[in-house]
Design a protein around this motif. Structure first.
Motif, mmCIF file in Angstrom:
data_model
loop_
_atom_site.group_PDB
_atom_site.id
_atom_site.type_symbol
_atom_site.label_atom_id
_atom_site.label_comp_id
_atom_site.label_asym_id
_atom_site.label_seq_id
_atom_site.Cartn_x
_atom_site.Cartn_y
_atom_site.Cartn_z
ATOM 1 N N ASP A 180 0.831 -4.840 12.445
ATOM 2 C CA ASP A 180 -0.478 -4.514 11.919
ATOM 3 C C ASP A 180 -1.152 -3.480 11.876
ATOM 4 O O ASP A 180 -1.836 -3.145 10.695
ATOM 5 N N ALA A 181 -1.061 -2.421 12.731
ATOM 6 C CA ALA A 181 -1.325 -0.925 12.779
ATOM 7 C C ALA A 181 -0.666 -0.301 11.676
ATOM 8 O O ALA A 181 -1.292 0.406 10.569
ATOM 9 N N TYR A 182 0.619 -0.675 11.579
ATOM 10 C CA TYR A 182 1.178 0.129 10.363
ATOM 11 C C TYR A 182 0.918 -0.348 8.903
ATOM 12 O O TYR A 182 0.632 0.598 8.211
ATOM 13 N N ARG A 183 0.829 -1.732 8.978
ATOM 14 C CA ARG A 183 0.059 -2.304 7.557
ATOM 15 C C ARG A 183 -1.431 -1.659 7.148
ATOM 16 O O ARG A 183 -1.466 -1.231 5.990
ATOM 17 N N SER A 184 -2.035 -1.523 8.353
ATOM 18 C CA SER A 184 -3.328 -1.092 7.825
ATOM 19 C C SER A 184 -3.393 0.351 7.486
ATOM 20 O O SER A 184 -4.165 0.943 6.448
ATOM 21 N N GLU A 185 -2.729 1.145 8.347
ATOM 22 C CA GLU A 185 -2.644 2.689 7.967
ATOM 23 C C GLU A 185 -1.814 3.058 6.759
ATOM 24 O O GLU A 185 -2.308 3.589 5.977
ATOM 25 N N LEU A 186 -0.849 2.265 6.552
ATOM 26 C CA LEU A 186 -0.121 2.291 5.315
ATOM 27 C C LEU A 186 -0.773 1.954 3.888
ATOM 28 O O LEU A 186 -1.071 2.539 3.098
ATOM 29 N N GLY A 187 -1.637 0.888 4.064
ATOM 30 C CA GLY A 187 -2.699 0.449 3.038
ATOM 31 C C GLY A 187 -3.728 1.576 2.707
ATOM 32 O O GLY A 187 -4.001 2.034 1.518
#
Length: 358
Positions: A180-187
């Motif tokens: 979830d953290a990766y998805r948020s930062e990547l977005g």
């Protein structure tokens, strides 16, 4: 990194408090056990394993503890053997103390370095061999070598047996939180890239202080799930002790594999953007190919984000592929094809993920 549980870059205060409390308990228990046993009046070696072994992945404690214990045993044995033939400086006369100290120190140092590198494990030498050898050399007191062995063994046993029982982390939950953290930062990263491209700004991706960790986070999550799966195959009693769920949440492994695969393609894309900005120079005129790339970046980010959430991304993927074809028709040069390649490979990764879903 392999060998660690994937967690958000800044754990919440409650998680930090649990880690600090676990470390304090695992350091205090062996200290008082050794005091009760009477190994020494200040059993510092009993408390050190908690500081040096306990990490975010407490289930790595058995491996780290074994490496440390072997290093202590070898270091103590080497130093004891050397000091048997070369007495410590305190046993020499005043006139020869300097020469005796130099000879015995160099002998302990050479043997400790040799043992440290001969016990090369996990991509690094076992530094505990040299540390233990030098500590025994500096504290050449009768019975100290045995006391250090006993205190180290008590400290390591406490960390290995007690550490995983104190607020044990759920590897699957940690991997999901990392995803979830990766998805948020990547977005956020791709959104910034698209805004710069659409606004005619420089053709570059923003530099993030933790960007290297961002691209590695999906791989760390996969490693966490793999370790949890191996523990789930243990006999019943050890599995109960480790408190590991028997199976991950539905689709977590597939989403992590998609994140790991797309991290490589998007890292390539952002690096190509920086290379294009470097070759074009800061004073280059706005490039229509870069401006037209902004909708494609947004559509790719939307399709990937939907897939990483575990939802149906077929329509978002079709739109991203359509924009890819339109950009290819409008800007067919090799220079632009290289820049698009990272996004195209991301589409292929998402498509494979969609086709593999039941």
């Amino acid at each position: 990194m392999p060998g660690t549980v994937a967690v958000p870059h800044n754990p919440p205060p409650r998680a930090r408090l649990r880690s600090a409390t676990r470390l304090a308990v695992c350091a205090a228990v062996p200290w008082f056990l050794c005091l009760w046993w009477g190994t020494s009046t200040v059993p510092v070696p009993a408390a050190l394993p908690a500081v040096l072994i306990l990490r975010e992945d407490v289930y790595a404690a058995p491996r780290l503890g074994w490496n440390r214990l072997v290093g202590v045993v070898v270091g103590v044995a080497l130093s004891t053997f050397v000091l048997h033939w070369l007495p410590p400086p305190s046993a020499s006369s005043v006139t020869s103390v300097s020469a005796a100290a130099s000879v015995s120190f160099l002998a302990v140092l050479a043997c400790g370095c040799a043992g440290m590198y001969l016990m090369y494990q996990g991509g690094a030498p076992n530094q505990q061999v040299l540390v233990s050898a030098l500590v025994i050399y500096a504290t050449a007191l009768p019975g100290y070598a045995l006391a250090r062995l006993v205190e180290s063994a008590v400290g390591i046993a406490t960390v290995v047996l007690l550490g995983p029982l104190l607020w044990p982390p759920d590897p699957y939950r940690s991997a999901a939180a990392g995803l979830d953290a990766y998805r948020s930062e990547l977005g956020g990263l791709l959104g910034t890239v698209a805004a710069r491209l659409g606004g005619g700004g420089p053709a570059t991706a923003p530099e993030l202080p933790e960007e290297a960790e961002l691209w590695l986070r999906p791989q760390n999550g996969l490693a966490s799930c793999d370790r949890a799966a191996r523990r789930a195959r243990l006999p019943r009693l050890p599995r109960l002790y480790l408190r590991t769920p028997s199976r991950p949440p539905d689709g977590l492994g597939e989403r992590l594999r998609l994140a790991a695969r797309s991290a490589l393609t998007l890292q390539y894309f952002t690096q190509e953007l920086r290379e294009r900005a470097r070759t074009d120079g800061p004073c280059a005129a706005p490039d229509p190919a870069l401006r037209d790339l902004a909708p494609l970046v947004r559509a790719t980010a939307r399709a990937l984000d939907t897939a990483l959430r575990g939802e149906d991304c077929s329509s978002d993927l079709d739109r991203a592929r359509g924009l890819d074809l339109a950009h290819r028709a409008a800007h067919p040069t090799r220079h632009d094809a290289v820049l698009r390649a990272g996004l195209h490979l991301t589409h292929e990764a998402v498509a494979d993920h969609v086709s593999a879903r039941p």
